[in-house]
Design a protein around this motif. Structure first.
Motif, PDB file in Angstrom:
ATOM      1  N   GLU A 192       0.824  -1.206   0.000  1.00  0.00           N
ATOM      2  CA  GLU A 192       0.000   0.000   0.000  1.00  0.00           C
ATOM      3  C   GLU A 192       0.866   1.266   0.000  1.00  0.00           C
ATOM      4  O   GLU A 192       0.548   2.246  -0.673  1.00  0.00           O
ATOM      5  CB  GLU A 192      -0.927  -0.007   1.220  1.00  0.00           C
ATOM      6  CG  GLU A 192      -1.897  -1.168   1.246  1.00  0.00           C
ATOM      7  CD  GLU A 192      -2.855  -1.134   0.077  1.00  0.00           C
ATOM      8  OE1 GLU A 192      -3.164  -0.017  -0.424  1.00  0.00           O
ATOM      9  OE2 GLU A 192      -3.302  -2.202  -0.357  1.00  0.00           O
ATOM     10  N   ALA A 193       1.949   1.206   0.768  1.00  0.00           N
ATOM     11  CA  ALA A 193       2.845   2.381   0.778  1.00  0.00           C
ATOM     12  C   ALA A 193       3.459   2.616  -0.597  1.00  0.00           C
ATOM     13  O   ALA A 193       3.596   3.751  -1.068  1.00  0.00           O
ATOM     14  CB  ALA A 193       3.945   2.188   1.818  1.00  0.00           C
ATOM     15  N   TRP A 194       3.802   1.488  -1.254  1.00  0.00           N
ATOM     16  CA  TRP A 194       4.377   1.640  -2.601  1.00  0.00           C
ATOM     17  C   TRP A 194       3.341   2.174  -3.588  1.00  0.00           C
ATOM     18  O   TRP A 194       3.653   2.982  -4.452  1.00  0.00           O
ATOM     19  CB  TRP A 194       4.923   0.286  -3.048  1.00  0.00           C
ATOM     20  CG  TRP A 194       5.578   0.323  -4.385  1.00  0.00           C
ATOM     21  CD1 TRP A 194       5.102  -0.201  -5.536  1.00  0.00           C
ATOM     22  CD2 TRP A 194       6.827   0.919  -4.705  1.00  0.00           C
ATOM     23  NE1 TRP A 194       5.963   0.016  -6.579  1.00  0.00           N
ATOM     24  CE2 TRP A 194       7.049   0.705  -6.074  1.00  0.00           C
ATOM     25  CE3 TRP A 194       7.785   1.593  -3.958  1.00  0.00           C
ATOM     26  CZ2 TRP A 194       8.186   1.153  -6.729  1.00  0.00           C
ATOM     27  CZ3 TRP A 194       8.924   2.035  -4.596  1.00  0.00           C
ATOM     28  CH2 TRP A 194       9.119   1.838  -5.978  1.00  0.00           C
ATOM     29  N   LYS A 195       2.091   1.727  -3.449  1.00  0.00           N
ATOM     30  CA  LYS A 195       1.035   2.231  -4.309  1.00  0.00           C
ATOM     31  C   LYS A 195       0.814   3.729  -4.106  1.00  0.00           C
ATOM     32  O   LYS A 195       0.682   4.489  -5.071  1.00  0.00           O
ATOM     33  CB  LYS A 195      -0.252   1.472  -4.042  1.00  0.00           C
ATOM     34  CG  LYS A 195      -0.262   0.049  -4.564  1.00  0.00           C
ATOM     35  CD  LYS A 195      -1.605  -0.614  -4.260  1.00  0.00           C
ATOM     36  CE  LYS A 195      -1.636  -2.043  -4.777  1.00  0.00           C
ATOM     37  NZ  LYS A 195      -2.936  -2.714  -4.479  1.00  0.00           N
ATOM     38  N   SER A 196       0.751   4.129  -2.845  1.00  0.00           N
ATOM     39  CA  SER A 196       0.585   5.559  -2.572  1.00  0.00           C
ATOM     40  C   SER A 196       1.783   6.361  -3.107  1.00  0.00           C
ATOM     41  O   SER A 196       1.614   7.464  -3.650  1.00  0.00           O
ATOM     42  CB  SER A 196       0.408   5.796  -1.082  1.00  0.00           C
ATOM     43  OG  SER A 196       1.562   5.380  -0.376  1.00  0.00           O
ATOM     44  N   TYR A 197       2.972   5.797  -2.977  1.00  0.00           N
ATOM     45  CA  TYR A 197       4.162   6.475  -3.506  1.00  0.00           C
ATOM     46  C   TYR A 197       4.078   6.592  -5.019  1.00  0.00           C
ATOM     47  O   TYR A 197       4.413   7.633  -5.599  1.00  0.00           O
ATOM     48  CB  TYR A 197       5.422   5.720  -3.105  1.00  0.00           C
ATOM     49  CG  TYR A 197       6.668   6.194  -3.813  1.00  0.00           C
ATOM     50  CD1 TYR A 197       7.271   7.409  -3.476  1.00  0.00           C
ATOM     51  CD2 TYR A 197       7.227   5.436  -4.838  1.00  0.00           C
ATOM     52  CE1 TYR A 197       8.398   7.848  -4.143  1.00  0.00           C
ATOM     53  CE2 TYR A 197       8.358   5.877  -5.510  1.00  0.00           C
ATOM     54  CZ  TYR A 197       8.929   7.080  -5.154  1.00  0.00           C
ATOM     55  OH  TYR A 197      10.046   7.512  -5.823  1.00  0.00           O
ATOM     56  N   LEU A 198       3.607   5.512  -5.666  1.00  0.00           N
ATOM     57  CA  LEU A 198       3.471   5.561  -7.119  1.00  0.00           C
ATOM     58  C   LEU A 198       2.427   6.577  -7.550  1.00  0.00           C
ATOM     59  O   LEU A 198       2.592   7.256  -8.568  1.00  0.00           O
ATOM     60  CB  LEU A 198       3.110   4.175  -7.653  1.00  0.00           C
ATOM     61  CG  LEU A 198       4.222   3.119  -7.591  1.00  0.00           C
ATOM     62  CD1 LEU A 198       3.704   1.781  -8.112  1.00  0.00           C
ATOM     63  CD2 LEU A 198       5.446   3.557  -8.376  1.00  0.00           C
ATOM     64  N   GLU A 199       1.340   6.678  -6.781  1.00  0.00           N
ATOM     65  CA  GLU A 199       0.328   7.679  -7.107  1.00  0.00           C
ATOM     66  C   GLU A 199       0.909   9.096  -7.011  1.00  0.00           C
ATOM     67  O   GLU A 199       0.693   9.933  -7.890  1.00  0.00           O
ATOM     68  CB  GLU A 199      -0.869   7.518  -6.180  1.00  0.00           C
ATOM     69  CG  GLU A 199      -1.673   6.258  -6.433  1.00  0.00           C
ATOM     70  CD  GLU A 199      -2.806   6.108  -5.437  1.00  0.00           C
ATOM     71  OE1 GLU A 199      -2.902   6.982  -4.542  1.00  0.00           O
ATOM     72  OE2 GLU A 199      -3.569   5.139  -5.537  1.00  0.00           O
ATOM     73  N   VAL A 200       1.622   9.345  -5.928  1.00  0.00           N
ATOM     74  CA  VAL A 200       2.254  10.663  -5.773  1.00  0.00           C
ATOM     75  C   VAL A 200       3.274  10.907  -6.878  1.00  0.00           C
ATOM     76  O   VAL A 200       3.341  11.994  -7.475  1.00  0.00           O
ATOM     77  CB  VAL A 200       2.913  10.774  -4.386  1.00  0.00           C
ATOM     78  CG1 VAL A 200       3.699  12.077  -4.277  1.00  0.00           C
ATOM     79  CG2 VAL A 200       1.854  10.711  -3.297  1.00  0.00           C
TER      80      VAL A 200
END
Length: 273
Positions: free
Chosen positions: A127-135
Motif C-alpha cells: 500500500e505504501a508503494w502504491k501511494s508512492y506511485l500515485e504521488v
C-alpha cells in the motif's frame, strides 16, 4: 549602449550554412579565439561571493575544512557491525567483557529492528508503494504539463523569431533591389556623362580646327567697348533718321503751301471781276 548585443545573422532567411567548408571555417575561428583568449585569475572579482553560510551544517563545515586542508576522507566504520572479543591483554578484565556484551546486545537489537522493518514492509509495503506511485505519477504528470508549456513557449518564440526574420528578409530584399536599381541608374548616368564629355571635347576640337588662325592685328574687343560702339552707332543713326524725317516734313509743308497759293489768287481775281 553598453552590453547591447547586435544580431547580424538571420538563419531563417540566410543561406549557405550547409555549404561545404562553412562549419569547418566556423570551428577554426572558434579555436583561434580560444587560443588568443587568456583568462585572468581575477576576472570574477567584481562579483560578490555567494552567501553559503546559512545552508552549511556542522558536517558540511567539517568536510569543507577537510577539503581545504587536503586531508583524506575517513573510511566508513564497520566496527558497530562486528562482534570482536576482548583484547588478549584484557581477557581477565570485567569491563572489557561488559563492553563486548553491550556491543553484542546492540547488534542483536539492530537485527531485531531490521526483521521488524521487513515484517512491516510485508504488511504495509504494498500500500505504501502504491501511494508512492500515485504521488510520483501526479508529480510526473505535473512535470509533463510544465514541459509541454515550456515547449510551447519555445515554439512560440521560434515562430515569432521566424516571422520577424521573414519580414526583415522581405524588407532587406526590397531595400537591396532598390539599392541595385539606384546603383545601376547612377552607373548609367555616369556612362552618359562620360559620353557627353567625349562629345563636347570632340566638338571643341572640331571648332578649333575650323576656326581661322588669329592674326596679330586682330584684337578681341572687350564687352564694354563693343557695347559702347553699338550705343553710339544706334544714337547717331537715330538722330540722323530724326533729322531726315524733319527735313522731309518741311519739304512736304512747303509744297502744300505752294499748291494752295494759286487757288487763293484765282479766288481773289474772280471776286474782283
Amino acid at each position: 549602449m553598453a552590453g547591447e548585443v547586435i544580431v547580424d545573422a538571420l538563419p531563417y532567411i540566410d543561406h549557405g550554412y550547409d555549404d561545404v567548408g562553412v562549419r569547418e571555417s566556423a570551428l577554426a575561428m572558434v579555436e583561434e579565439e580560444c587560443r588568443r583568449y587568456r583568462p585572468t585569475k581575477n576576472y570574477l572579482d567584481h562579483l560578490p561571493l555567494p552567501a553559503s553560510s546559512p545552508f552549511e551544517t556542522p558536517l558540511m563545515i567539517n568536510e569543507f575544512e577537510r577539503i581545504q586542508n587536503r586531508l583524506p576522507m575517513e573510511t566508513l566504520s564497520m566496527k558497530r557491525y562486528e562482534l570482536p572479543p576482548p583484547p588478549s591483554g584484557k581477557l581477565s578484565e570485567v569491563s572489557a567483557w561488559q563492553e563486548s556484551i553491550e556491543n553484542s546486545m546492540a547488534q542483536l537489537e539492530h537485527q531485531w529492528v531490521r526483521s521488524l522493518n521487513l515484517e512491516l514492509m510485508l504488511d504495509y509495503g504494498t500500500e505504501a508503494w502504491k501511494s508512492y506511485l500515485e504521488v510520483f505519477t501526479a508529480m510526473q504528470a505535473k512535470a509533463q504539463l510544465h514541459l509541454q508549456q515550456l515547449k510551447k513557449d519555445i515554439q512560440d518564440v521560434n515562430w515569432q523569431r521566424k516571422q520577424a526574420q521573414t519580414q526583415a528578409g522581405e524588407r532587406l530584399r526590397s531595400l537591396e533591389a532598390h539599392w541595385v536599381l539606384l546603383v545601376s541608374k547612377n552607373y548609367e548616368i555616369e556612362t552618359e556623362c562620360v559620353e557627353l564629355e567625349k562629345l563636347v571635347h570632340a566638338a571643341r576640337e572640331q571648332l578649333k580646327r575650323l576656326a581661322p588662325p588669329p592674326t596679330e592685328n586682330d584684337t578681341a574687343p572687350t564687352p564694354e567697348h563693343t557695347n559702347g560702339i553699338d550705343q553710339d552707332t544706334v544714337e547717331t543713326n537715330g538722330s540722323d533718321s530724326n533729322i531726315n524725317e524733319g527735313e522731309e516734313n518741311a519739304e512736304t509743308k512747303d509744297s502744300e503751301e505752294e499748291t494752295e497759293k494759286p487757288e487763293v489768287q484765282e479766288e481773289s481775281s474772280n471776286e474782283s471781276q
